[in-house]
Write a protein that holds these residues in place. Structure first.
Motif, mmCIF file in Angstrom:
data_model
loop_
_atom_site.group_PDB
_atom_site.id
_atom_site.type_symbol
_atom_site.label_atom_id
_atom_site.label_comp_id
_atom_site.label_asym_id
_atom_site.label_seq_id
_atom_site.Cartn_x
_atom_site.Cartn_y
_atom_site.Cartn_z
ATOM 1 N N ASP A 73 13.249 -2.500 -1.643
ATOM 2 C CA ASP A 73 11.989 -2.195 -0.969
ATOM 3 C C ASP A 73 12.307 -1.958 0.504
ATOM 4 O O ASP A 73 13.201 -2.613 1.057
ATOM 5 C CB ASP A 73 10.968 -3.341 -1.105
ATOM 6 C CG ASP A 73 9.533 -2.872 -0.904
ATOM 7 O OD1 ASP A 73 8.742 -2.916 -1.862
ATOM 8 O OD2 ASP A 73 9.204 -2.437 0.237
ATOM 9 N N THR B 62 0.226 3.356 -18.803
ATOM 10 C CA THR B 62 0.115 2.008 -19.351
ATOM 11 C C THR B 62 -0.760 1.880 -20.585
ATOM 12 O O THR B 62 -0.536 1.020 -21.434
ATOM 13 C CB THR B 62 -0.530 1.087 -18.283
ATOM 14 O OG1 THR B 62 0.013 1.416 -17.022
ATOM 15 C CG2 THR B 62 -0.328 -0.355 -18.586
ATOM 16 N N ARG C 185 9.542 -8.499 1.805
ATOM 17 C CA ARG C 185 8.873 -8.392 0.502
ATOM 18 C C ARG C 185 9.887 -8.383 -0.640
ATOM 19 O O ARG C 185 9.719 -9.056 -1.646
ATOM 20 C CB ARG C 185 8.017 -7.126 0.472
ATOM 21 C CG ARG C 185 7.086 -7.088 -0.720
ATOM 22 C CD ARG C 185 6.153 -5.914 -0.645
ATOM 23 N NE ARG C 185 5.213 -5.995 0.458
ATOM 24 C CZ ARG C 185 4.495 -4.980 0.911
ATOM 25 N NH1 ARG C 185 4.593 -3.798 0.356
ATOM 26 N NH2 ARG C 185 3.652 -5.125 1.914
HETATM 27 N N1 NAD Z 1 0.626 1.995 -14.710
HETATM 28 C C1 NAD Z 1 -0.325 1.278 -14.141
HETATM 29 O O1 NAD Z 1 -1.220 0.788 -14.815
HETATM 30 C C2 NAD Z 1 -0.285 1.034 -12.664
HETATM 31 C C3 NAD Z 1 -1.012 -0.002 -12.071
HETATM 32 C C4 NAD Z 1 -0.904 -0.191 -10.698
HETATM 33 C C5 NAD Z 1 -0.111 0.662 -9.951
HETATM 34 N N2 NAD Z 1 0.556 1.686 -10.551
HETATM 35 C C6 NAD Z 1 1.417 2.606 -9.783
HETATM 36 O O2 NAD Z 1 2.526 1.878 -9.286
HETATM 37 C C7 NAD Z 1 2.921 2.407 -8.019
HETATM 38 C C8 NAD Z 1 2.963 1.267 -7.019
HETATM 39 O O3 NAD Z 1 1.665 0.700 -6.896
HETATM 40 P P1 NAD Z 1 1.454 -0.763 -6.279
HETATM 41 O O4 NAD Z 1 0.063 -1.142 -6.531
HETATM 42 O O5 NAD Z 1 2.541 -1.682 -6.713
HETATM 43 O O6 NAD Z 1 1.630 -0.399 -4.722
HETATM 44 P P2 NAD Z 1 2.099 -1.365 -3.553
HETATM 45 O O7 NAD Z 1 1.714 -0.668 -2.296
HETATM 46 O O8 NAD Z 1 1.625 -2.752 -3.817
HETATM 47 O O9 NAD Z 1 3.710 -1.399 -3.710
HETATM 48 C C9 NAD Z 1 4.558 -0.329 -3.406
HETATM 49 C C10 NAD Z 1 5.849 -0.894 -2.798
HETATM 50 O O10 NAD Z 1 6.773 0.172 -2.618
HETATM 51 C C11 NAD Z 1 7.440 -0.039 -1.372
HETATM 52 N N3 NAD Z 1 8.008 1.235 -0.893
HETATM 53 C C12 NAD Z 1 7.423 2.224 -0.176
HETATM 54 N N4 NAD Z 1 8.316 3.206 0.066
HETATM 55 C C13 NAD Z 1 9.485 2.831 -0.521
HETATM 56 C C14 NAD Z 1 10.772 3.427 -0.616
HETATM 57 N N5 NAD Z 1 11.036 4.626 -0.074
HETATM 58 N N6 NAD Z 1 11.744 2.760 -1.260
HETATM 59 C C15 NAD Z 1 11.509 1.527 -1.801
HETATM 60 N N7 NAD Z 1 10.304 0.908 -1.743
HETATM 61 C C16 NAD Z 1 9.303 1.561 -1.108
HETATM 62 C C17 NAD Z 1 6.345 -0.589 -0.470
HETATM 63 O O11 NAD Z 1 6.914 -1.250 0.665
HETATM 64 C C18 NAD Z 1 5.630 -1.547 -1.422
HETATM 65 O O12 NAD Z 1 6.203 -2.838 -1.422
HETATM 66 C C19 NAD Z 1 1.917 3.504 -7.680
HETATM 67 O O13 NAD Z 1 2.442 4.761 -7.991
HETATM 68 C C20 NAD Z 1 0.725 3.192 -8.575
HETATM 69 O O14 NAD Z 1 -0.016 4.361 -8.919
HETATM 70 C C21 NAD Z 1 0.492 1.864 -11.884
#
Ligand code: NAD
Length: 350
Positions: free
Chosen positions: A35, A124, A40
């Motif tokens: 990350d 999902t 984090r």
């Molecule tokens: N399939 C599902 O049901 C479902 C549910 C929730 C979220 N999602 C998807 O999951 C993804 C993440 O969502 P989330 O809610 O966890 O978001 P979030 O913002 O909580 O987490 C994203 C993480 O990625 C990190 N990040 C950003 N740029 C990065 C990089 N270049 N390299 C490494 N880490 C990096 C951020 O610092 C953060 O910790 C999104 O694409 C969202 O659409 C899918």
């Protein structure tokens, strides 16, 4: 049997679900997490007992000791990171939506096809046994020719604090801002409900017309670096490849519904209804004699393997599986067109 060495890329909210699911599999070892937020990723590694942490994907690739990646970064990061991973020969389970637009999603799907690697998208709700069973029933002709489809995805996080405070937490704020790579509710959960409807009804969307709306949420619709300009409600009319008509809608303003997907399919011999909520899922059918009096009966759907399990099984089998990148790119095309129809106020063919 050697364990499959998995790396988790992006360690925010959804990454915990990935870590918990993969941790249950005896033949998977979560070897590293990445990350850009070092605090984090360290906390995440501690929580899930992961030995290696990196602050960038490049550092992790230089180390290289992993076979597969769960890409759980924000939407706009999926494209650059997944392209690097495919070039490095890593299998990828990418979060949805695949990218912010069809051009990038198509490029990812093409790279995936050329790579011969296992490349899946975490739609999902394929994990919902009831929608799998509904699809089987449609394919077996149990409701006849599908004529009318009604699908909705309702959330309420702009009104409730059940999932946290959207106005102060970055994980919700980026979802409200196009500058941060979000296509709003359409890109975020629209892709889920398009997949749920099309998969359940065993057909694709052929024509689309959508209206999207962004409601005023803060002074000047701005909080800090976030312009709150991404849509938070959409309504869509669609015509499907099998000739059925349908309405599909989603909102983050649906008070009373934390996370509900609903799919109703009406055919010339019967009807099916699938409902999925955090409390559980149901499948009901109105068929045979039930049609005359509108009587619906519950159908047992059994259990199905999750995308996480099927990703690992596909790696073991050396053959990629659905939902794949090409399917996600095709859905992205519908999302892109929906945005165009809002601007031009006319129906478009997919
Ligand atoms: N399939 C599902 O049901 C479902 C549910 C929730 C979220 N999602 C998807 O999951 C993804 C993440 O969502 P989330 O809610 O966890 O978001 P979030 O913002 O909580 O987490 C994203 C993480 O990625 C990190 N990040 C950003 N740029 C990065 C990089 N270049 N390299 C490494 N880490 C990096 C951020 O610092 C953060 O910790 C999104 O694409 C969202 O659409 C899918």
């Amino acid at each position: 049997m050697q364990p499959i060495r998995l790396l988790i890329l992006g360690t925010g909210g959804m990454a915990n679900t990935h870590a918990m699911n993969f941790a249950t599999m005896a033949d998977v070892q979560i070897v590293a997490a990445v990350d850009v937020d070092l605090a984090r990723v360290r906390a995440f590694a501690l929580r899930h007992d992961i030995a290696n942490c990196f602050a960038s994907l490049d550092e992790a690739l230089a180390w290289g000791e992993f076979d597969a990646v769960a890409n759980v970064t924000p939407d706009r990061i999926h494209y650059p990171t997944t392209m690097k991973l495919l070039a490095a020969g890593k299998h990828v389970l990418c979060e949805k939506p695949l990218a912010e637009d069809y051009a990038k999603a198509d490029e990812m799907a093409t790279a995936a096809e050329k790579s011969g690697l296992v490349t899946m998208v975490n739609l999902t709700y394929r994990n919902v046994a009831e929608v799998q069973k509904a699809r089987q029933m449609v394919l077996a002709g149990e409701i006849g020719k599908v004529r009318h489809i009604e699908a909705s995805y309702l959330q309420s996080w702009l009104v409730s604090k059940a999932w946290g405070d959207w106005s102060t937490e970055s994980q919700w704020l980026w979802r409200l801002s196009t500058k941060h790579g979000s296509n709003g509710v359409l890109g975020d959960v629209g892709i889920h409900i398009l997949d749920f409807a099309g998969y359940g009804a065993a057909t694709d969307i052929d024509h689309v017309f959508a209206r999207l709306k962004t409601f005023e949420k803060a002074p000047g619709n701005r909080i800090g670096e976030y312009d709150l300009d991404a849509n938070d409600s959409f309504t869509m009319t669609a015509e499907f490849g099998n000739g059925a008509m349908g309405v599909i809608h989603a909102s983050r303003w649906a008070v009373g519904h934390l996370n509900e997907l609903r799919l109703r399919m009406h055919g010339d011999k019967g009807a099916l209804e699938v409902i999925h909520t955090p409390e559980g899922s149901s499948l009901k059918a109105c068929v045979g004699e039930g049609i005359e009096k509108g009587i619906w009966k519950s159908v047992d759907a059994g259990t199905v393997f999750t995308n996480y399990q099927r990703f690992i099984d596909a790696i073991r089998a050396g053959k990629t599986a659905e939902p794949g990148f090409r399917h996600a790119a095709d859905l992205q095309k519908v999302l892109d067109l929906a945005l165009v129809t809002e601007r031009e106020r006319r129906e478009l063919s997919v």
